[in-house]
Design a protein around this motif. Sequence first.
Motif, mmCIF file in Angstrom:
data_model
loop_
_atom_site.group_PDB
_atom_site.id
_atom_site.type_symbol
_atom_site.label_atom_id
_atom_site.label_comp_id
_atom_site.label_asym_id
_atom_site.label_seq_id
_atom_site.Cartn_x
_atom_site.Cartn_y
_atom_site.Cartn_z
ATOM 1 N N PRO A 59 40.444 36.465 70.999
ATOM 2 C CA PRO A 59 40.030 36.628 72.390
ATOM 3 C C PRO A 59 40.181 37.985 72.774
ATOM 4 O O PRO A 59 41.143 38.323 73.392
ATOM 5 C CB PRO A 59 41.250 35.844 73.212
ATOM 6 C CG PRO A 59 42.417 35.978 72.085
ATOM 7 C CD PRO A 59 41.751 35.958 70.600
ATOM 8 N N LEU A 60 39.274 38.921 72.271
ATOM 9 C CA LEU A 60 39.381 40.294 72.614
ATOM 10 C C LEU A 60 39.072 40.689 73.906
ATOM 11 O O LEU A 60 39.554 41.796 74.491
ATOM 12 C CB LEU A 60 38.202 41.038 71.469
ATOM 13 C CG LEU A 60 38.630 40.692 70.079
ATOM 14 C CD1 LEU A 60 37.146 41.657 69.411
ATOM 15 C CD2 LEU A 60 39.689 41.479 69.690
ATOM 16 N N TRP A 61 38.306 39.753 74.657
ATOM 17 C CA TRP A 61 37.921 40.153 76.250
ATOM 18 C C TRP A 61 38.960 39.586 77.178
ATOM 19 O O TRP A 61 38.440 39.746 78.490
ATOM 20 C CB TRP A 61 36.652 40.182 76.501
ATOM 21 C CG TRP A 61 35.627 40.588 75.289
ATOM 22 C CD1 TRP A 61 34.887 40.163 74.458
ATOM 23 C CD2 TRP A 61 35.411 42.116 74.901
ATOM 24 N NE1 TRP A 61 34.377 40.882 73.511
ATOM 25 C CE2 TRP A 61 34.397 42.152 73.967
ATOM 26 C CE3 TRP A 61 35.938 43.182 75.458
ATOM 27 C CZ2 TRP A 61 34.106 43.335 73.472
ATOM 28 C CZ3 TRP A 61 35.665 44.318 75.072
ATOM 29 C CH2 TRP A 61 34.834 44.401 73.945
ATOM 30 N N LEU A 72 51.159 47.197 73.111
ATOM 31 C CA LEU A 72 51.298 47.399 71.558
ATOM 32 C C LEU A 72 51.253 48.992 71.166
ATOM 33 O O LEU A 72 51.696 49.401 70.399
ATOM 34 C CB LEU A 72 50.610 46.453 70.724
ATOM 35 C CG LEU A 72 50.668 46.446 69.158
ATOM 36 C CD1 LEU A 72 52.220 46.194 68.736
ATOM 37 C CD2 LEU A 72 49.723 45.429 68.746
ATOM 38 N N SER A 73 50.165 49.316 71.581
ATOM 39 C CA SER A 73 49.545 50.874 71.348
ATOM 40 C C SER A 73 50.481 51.717 71.775
ATOM 41 O O SER A 73 51.287 52.794 71.096
ATOM 42 C CB SER A 73 48.062 51.017 72.057
ATOM 43 O OG SER A 73 47.285 50.413 71.441
ATOM 44 N N LEU A 74 51.096 51.552 72.877
ATOM 45 C CA LEU A 74 52.087 52.527 73.399
ATOM 46 C C LEU A 74 53.509 52.502 72.756
ATOM 47 O O LEU A 74 54.119 53.625 72.422
ATOM 48 C CB LEU A 74 52.343 52.194 75.144
ATOM 49 C CG LEU A 74 53.536 52.857 75.811
ATOM 50 C CD1 LEU A 74 53.075 54.319 75.826
ATOM 51 C CD2 LEU A 74 54.114 52.271 77.084
ATOM 52 N N TYR A 75 53.877 51.215 72.249
ATOM 53 C CA TYR A 75 55.215 51.259 71.371
ATOM 54 C C TYR A 75 54.713 51.858 70.068
ATOM 55 O O TYR A 75 55.774 52.611 69.671
ATOM 56 C CB TYR A 75 55.246 49.645 70.941
ATOM 57 C CG TYR A 75 56.256 49.587 69.928
ATOM 58 C CD1 TYR A 75 57.682 49.777 69.844
ATOM 59 C CD2 TYR A 75 55.647 48.765 68.644
ATOM 60 C CE1 TYR A 75 58.457 49.729 68.954
ATOM 61 C CE2 TYR A 75 56.606 48.683 67.659
ATOM 62 C CZ TYR A 75 58.112 48.998 67.813
ATOM 63 O OH TYR A 75 58.746 48.875 66.848
ATOM 64 N N VAL A 178 43.816 44.360 66.798
ATOM 65 C CA VAL A 178 42.346 44.969 66.708
ATOM 66 C C VAL A 178 42.125 45.817 67.794
ATOM 67 O O VAL A 178 41.661 46.876 67.557
ATOM 68 C CB VAL A 178 41.341 43.396 66.524
ATOM 69 C CG1 VAL A 178 39.874 44.225 66.722
ATOM 70 C CG2 VAL A 178 41.657 42.816 65.488
ATOM 71 N N VAL A 179 42.346 45.508 69.112
ATOM 72 C CA VAL A 179 42.246 46.496 70.301
ATOM 73 C C VAL A 179 43.079 47.658 69.974
ATOM 74 O O VAL A 179 42.568 48.827 70.579
ATOM 75 C CB VAL A 179 42.426 45.605 71.413
ATOM 76 C CG1 VAL A 179 42.106 46.549 72.601
ATOM 77 C CG2 VAL A 179 41.275 44.558 71.500
ATOM 78 N N ALA A 180 44.294 47.415 69.476
ATOM 79 C CA ALA A 180 45.218 48.496 69.513
ATOM 80 C C ALA A 180 45.228 49.376 68.340
ATOM 81 O O ALA A 180 45.500 50.795 68.382
ATOM 82 C CB ALA A 180 46.700 48.045 69.347
ATOM 83 N N LEU A 181 44.131 48.920 67.451
ATOM 84 C CA LEU A 181 44.118 49.893 66.385
ATOM 85 C C LEU A 181 43.343 51.342 66.694
ATOM 86 O O LEU A 181 43.792 52.403 66.323
ATOM 87 C CB LEU A 181 43.249 49.248 65.302
ATOM 88 C CG LEU A 181 42.814 50.200 64.068
ATOM 89 C CD1 LEU A 181 43.996 50.608 63.299
ATOM 90 C CD2 LEU A 181 41.963 49.185 63.022
#
Length: 280
Positions: A59-61, A72-75, A178-181
Amino acid sequence: MRLFLLTCLTMTAFAANSLLNRLAVESGGSDPSSFAVLRVFAGAVTLAMLVRMRGGRLPLWSSRRMIGAGALSLYMVGFSTAYLTLDAGLGALILFGVVQITMFGVTSATGSLPAARQLAGAGIAFGGLVYILWPAGTVQVDPVGAVLMALAGVGWAAYTLAGRAEADALAGTGANFVVALPVTGAAILILGGSWGMTPIGAGLAILSGAVTSGLGYALWYSVLPQLTASVAATVQLSVPVIAIIGGVLLLGETVGLRLMLGTVLVLGGIALAVSRRHPG
């Protein structure tokens, strides 16, 4: 009992991430930035394949992706870059202290006030963690590193809170990775992270990303709906202790009275926080 065992398994996976990271970075097998990016990539690939094999879709969107993947990216970015200038023990204290404050603050603001027993247990457990990890001698704190680690703590707290509403733990975690990559890679590149890795370092990063991060985070998302936010915040204080014990058993590190006494405080505080009062 099943919830207890799954929670223990999840905390062990989190602690294993620390061990794998230390093995790779301290041995010269990888720099922190490369490890973080390959870790997220391996988690994204593994989870996407598992979701695909069971006939599902990522569910990417979804509207949850703004919070889950962003947190997750921030972490990942804050954690990886902060340890370039912070002592490992002090970094862990900042990270878990901010996680505690953020999660207790959010739950209190939303009307889910923690019980006095939970607050006392969290305080005792964090006190034990401070006793174990506080650096000896003069403490020098790099302000940039401290801010980055504090942001990582906010990111992980938000990621944990977001998981309580995730309908499909595996697919949701996969979509987050996937989105955080690309976000994680671009942010570390902008912040000046270095890039370098040996085959052994790459193997450790893939193991961390595919198993102890990807599957570990999916397992965490599956148990979160069964835990109150205050309990979820408190049980995570066991992660540094498990990592230290793992270092003693697997890496030959020494154990002393300080570690033993601090471990008793951490586990005792967690037990107090998660215990339920039975009517007499």
